[in-house]
Write an enzyme that holds these catalytic residues in place. Structure first.
Site, PDB file in Angstrom:
ATOM      1  N   ARG A 103       0.800  -1.224   0.000  1.00 36.13           N
ATOM      2  CA  ARG A 103       0.000   0.000   0.000  1.00 36.13           C
ATOM      3  C   ARG A 103       0.833   1.275   0.000  1.00 36.13           C
ATOM      4  NH1 ARG A 103      -2.425  -3.400   3.525  1.00 36.13           N
ATOM      5  NH2 ARG A 103      -4.071  -4.629   2.576  1.00 36.13           N
ATOM      6  N   GLU A 155       5.441 -11.251  14.420  1.00 35.15           N
ATOM      7  CA  GLU A 155       4.968 -12.048  15.548  1.00 35.15           C
ATOM      8  C   GLU A 155       5.092 -13.544  15.251  1.00 35.15           C
ATOM      9  OE1 GLU A 155       1.640 -10.054  13.972  1.00 35.15           O
ATOM     10  OE2 GLU A 155       3.537  -8.981  14.083  1.00 35.15           O
TER      11      GLU A 155
END
Length: 186
Positions: free
Chosen positions: A71, A108
């Protein structure tokens, strides 16, 4: 609102924020996804977004706008055109032909990597690093490290959205971050 944010009395911000839809449980249960593609459907909100960024950066002598996949590729090129700078993409592995420089970063759930063409950013150039959203800050921090590793200066980072409760700003090594909207607590 974050310290380096668009002035909250700017009437364009309400329309921009309203044009960003929130999608619960996407891409998995418990995640509230902020969908910037809906902003693109509102040409006025999209133009206002780019105009605010261009107004901020047009006098900062930026040489390169560096957009992080994917993006950052939406917002970076029109900002670059508006301020008279080149646009440099930072992409996922094996997407750029030719020699690249790369930066690995931790997620993560593992690691990822971004790459940039060798020579796309020159030593001493002043760069703006752009992405749509900052959450935990890992991707944006990797983008900064990659630019600095080739000897360029990161003047500032710019994101449309900040999820400030995730404290991603803390990972940016003291680099300024400018955001338009914060969805903290929403």
């Amino acid at each position: 609102m974050a310290v380096n944010s668009a002035p909250q009395d700017d009437p364009r911000l309400a329309r921009i924020k309203e044009s960003i839809h929130s999608i619960p449980d996407f891409p998995k249960a418990g995640i509230l996804f902020r969908d910037v593609t809906t902003l693109l459907l509102d040409h006025k909100a999209f133009k206002d977004t780019i105009d605010i960024f261009v107004e901020r950066y047009k006098h900062m002598k930026i040489d390169a706008v560096v957009g992080i996949e994917a993006r950052g590729f939406i917002f970076g090129p029109p900002i670059a055109l508006g301020i008279g700078a080149k646009f440099v993409p930072q992409r996922k592995p094996k997407k750029l032909p030719g020699p690249v420089v790369a930066e690995e970063y931790t997620l993560e759930y593992g690691t990822d990597r971004i790459e940039m063409h060798e020579g796309a950013v020159q030593p001493g150039e002043r760069c703006l690093v752009v992405d749509d959203l900052i959450a935990t800050g890992g991707t944006l921090a990797a983008g900064i490290r990659l630019v600095e590793r080739v000897g360029a200066e990161v003047v500032e980072c710019a994101c449309l959205i900040e999820l400030s409760e995730l404290k991603g700003r803390e990972k940016l090594m003291g680099k300024p971050l400018f955001v338009l909207v914060d969805f903290e607590g929403e």
